[in-house]
Design an enzyme around this catalytic site. Structure first.
Site, PDB file in Angstrom:
ATOM      1  CE  LYS A   1      31.707  34.006  47.133  1.00 54.00           C
ATOM      2  NZ  LYS A   1      32.910  33.353  46.428  1.00 54.00           N
TER       3      LYS A   1
HETATM    4  C1  LIG Z   1      33.940  33.957  46.039  1.00 51.19           C
HETATM    5  C2  LIG Z   1      35.402  33.272  45.712  1.00 51.19           C
HETATM    6  C3  LIG Z   1      36.398  33.974  46.054  1.00 51.19           C
HETATM    7  C4  LIG Z   1      36.830  35.410  45.878  1.00 51.19           C
HETATM    8  O1  LIG Z   1      36.453  35.905  47.057  1.00 51.19           O
HETATM    9  P1  LIG Z   1      36.092  37.610  46.801  1.00 51.19           P
HETATM   10  O2  LIG Z   1      35.856  37.955  48.550  1.00 51.19           O
HETATM   11  O3  LIG Z   1      35.172  37.663  46.005  1.00 51.19           O
HETATM   12  O4  LIG Z   1      37.448  38.328  46.452  1.00 51.19           O
HETATM   13  C5  LIG Z   1      37.689  32.886  45.706  1.00 51.19           C
HETATM   14  N1  LIG Z   1      37.714  31.807  45.637  1.00 51.19           N
HETATM   15  C6  LIG Z   1      36.354  31.114  45.674  1.00 51.19           C
HETATM   16  C7  LIG Z   1      36.425  29.552  45.510  1.00 51.19           C
HETATM   17  C8  LIG Z   1      35.227  31.830  45.684  1.00 51.19           C
HETATM   18  O5  LIG Z   1      33.954  31.139  45.685  1.00 51.19           O
END
Ligand SMILES: *Cc1c(COP(=O)(O)O)cnc(C)c1O
Length: 437
Positions: A107
């Site tokens: 993220k």
């Molecule tokens: C947010 C997140 C996901 C999921 O991603 P999305 O875009 O919400 O599908 C997967 N793995 C980790 C470690 C995350 O922080």
């Protein structure tokens, strides 16, 4: 580029408006009015093109003239100033490691890009003379990436609410050790209490008269769109260019995989997408039956994917129009906690590669697909560093995970949070005091 609301009851806006607003006034998600085609020469010469250049070319049509191209180039360069390597795990499976950013989860890219874009718009007067405050409730990962992304961003304050005792030590330090323009509120309540307080603040007339409140959640186009970069970077490092990879994406809100599908629709070669899910099977059910039914959240080891009604899935539907087309390009697998554990154990034992629980879900979903589609090779996205989930990973591997250096330094920093009851009036007073302390 113009953006329309998926609820179709709001005016069309540009990238700047869509970023500042987050959600359209009719509460719909913004969606690009057209899908740009990437230059064929970029795909052909991708191996010899720098990651900055790739990212810039991919995002430029989406940003249009809302940010000066030279500044945009700087922003993307800063967004991706850490490695995103593709590592071979076994003969047919590769890991795209997205966890080398400051908060050790993917993220970071979206949060950094969004914070710099928002900072740029605020600097140019987008909020008038109001103070800009990014308000977020977090159950862990999002808050850390947002805090880090906005840290030191001029003209923007960030207020993060998190539930006391319910985030991991690593996550808490990422929320509370920064200081400066990052304010952490530790709420004596649940994540839902935090979320409810944030919602009330967005609806409060007095607060909104004094402050320019905005959210930084994953539906914001400035967080969603730069995730396309990963897929181009994966292809840059993919050796067999004439045999495009199957790509497995650990999915929760489906923002990341939807960005990959957008890249694919723009012309990036991808053989097939795997929606790798945990026990939360809303999308898997939809892909097999054609009926979309939100479900109650189930808690699992891969907790960043514990989502019962994925907010970005509506964008996947918009991209492909009908469910038959989604079925052609994507397959969903649901992986249980037992399978997650045994996969971490197996891959550590046989390849000495340490998966985190989210990556393990991606790995196994890919392995399952490849076993019934022989002759193909693929990539799974490793979305978090295993050190963020030490209990699960250490139980599976039986050995201690090494903490990366920069995190070790951060862990020693003093933590600063304001501890309060789950009471909206306290939050309101806190926010009002941000202007005239
Ligand atoms: C947010 C997140 C996901 C999921 O991603 P999305 O875009 O919400 O599908 C997967 N793995 C980790 C470690 C995350 O922080």
């Amino acid at each position: 580029m113009n953006y329309y609301s998926l609820n179709k009851q709001s005016p069309i806006v540009d990238f700047k408006e869509a970023t500042i607003r987050g959600l359209a006034p009719d509460k719909g998600l913004y969606f690009p009015a057209s899908i740009p085609k990437v230059d064929l020469s970029l795909i052909r010469n991708i191996e010899n093109t720098s990651t900055e250049e790739i990212a810039f070319k991919v995002i430029l049509p989406f940003v249009g003239n809302t940010i000066h191209p030279e500044r945009l180039y700087e922003i993307v360069s800063e967004t991706i100033n850490f490695p995103i390597p593709l590592k071979q795990v076994n003969e047919n499976i590769f890991s795209l490691e997205l966890f080398h950013g400051p908060t050790l989860a993917f993220k970071d890219v979206g949060a950094r890009f969004m914070s710099m874009c928002l900072g740029e718009f605020v600097k140019n007067g987008a909020a008038g003379n109001k103070k800009v405050v990014v308000l977020v409730a977090t159950s862990g990962d999002t808050g850390g990436a947002v805090a880090n992304g906005f840290y030191g961003q001029e003209g923007v304050d960030v207020v993060i609410l998190y539930p006391s005792g319910k985030v991991s030590p690593v996550q808490e330090v990422q929320l509370t050790a920064l200081g400066k323009n990052i304010h952490a509120l530790k709420i004596k309540g649940s994540f839902d209490d935090c979320q409810a307080m944030v919602k009330e603040a967005f609806a409060d007339t007095e607060i909104n008269e004094r402050l320019f409140l905005t959210s930084a959640n994953s539906i914001n186009v400035a967080r969603w769109l730069p995730q396309q970069f990963y897929y181009f970077f994966a292809y840059k490092q993919w050796k067999e260019k004439d045999k495009p990879p199957v790509i497995a994406v650990p999915s929760g809100n489906f923002g990341n995989i939807c960005a990959g599908m957008l890249a694919y629709c723009s012309g990036l070669p991808v053989k097939h997408f795997i929606a790798a899910c945990n026990a939360n099977d809303t999308v898997a059910q939809y892909l097999s039956k054609g009926i979309y039914e939100p479900r109650a959240v189930k808690h699992t080891y891969s907790n960043a994917m514990d989502v019962g009604d994925p907010s970005n899935f509506i964008r996947v539907m918009e991209l492909f129009g009908e469910y038959k087309r989604i079925q052609e390009i994507a397959t969903a697998y649901c992986i249980s906690d037992e399978e997650t554990l045994s996969t971490i154990k197996k891959v550590y034992g046989s390849q000495q590669y340490t998966l985190d629980p989210h990556g393990a879900v991606g790995y196994l979903a890919l392995e399952k697909y490849l076993s019934v589609n022989p002759g193909l090779k693929g990539i799974f996205l490793e979305t978090a560093h295993p050190v963020k989930f030490p209990e699960v990973v250490e139980e599976a591997t039986g050995s201690k995970i090494k903490i990366p250096q920069h995190l070790e330094a951060l862990m020693k920093q003093p933590k600063k949070a304001t501890v309060t009851e789950a009471d909206f009036s306290i939050l309101k007073e806190y926010l009002m005091n941000l202007i005239s302390p």
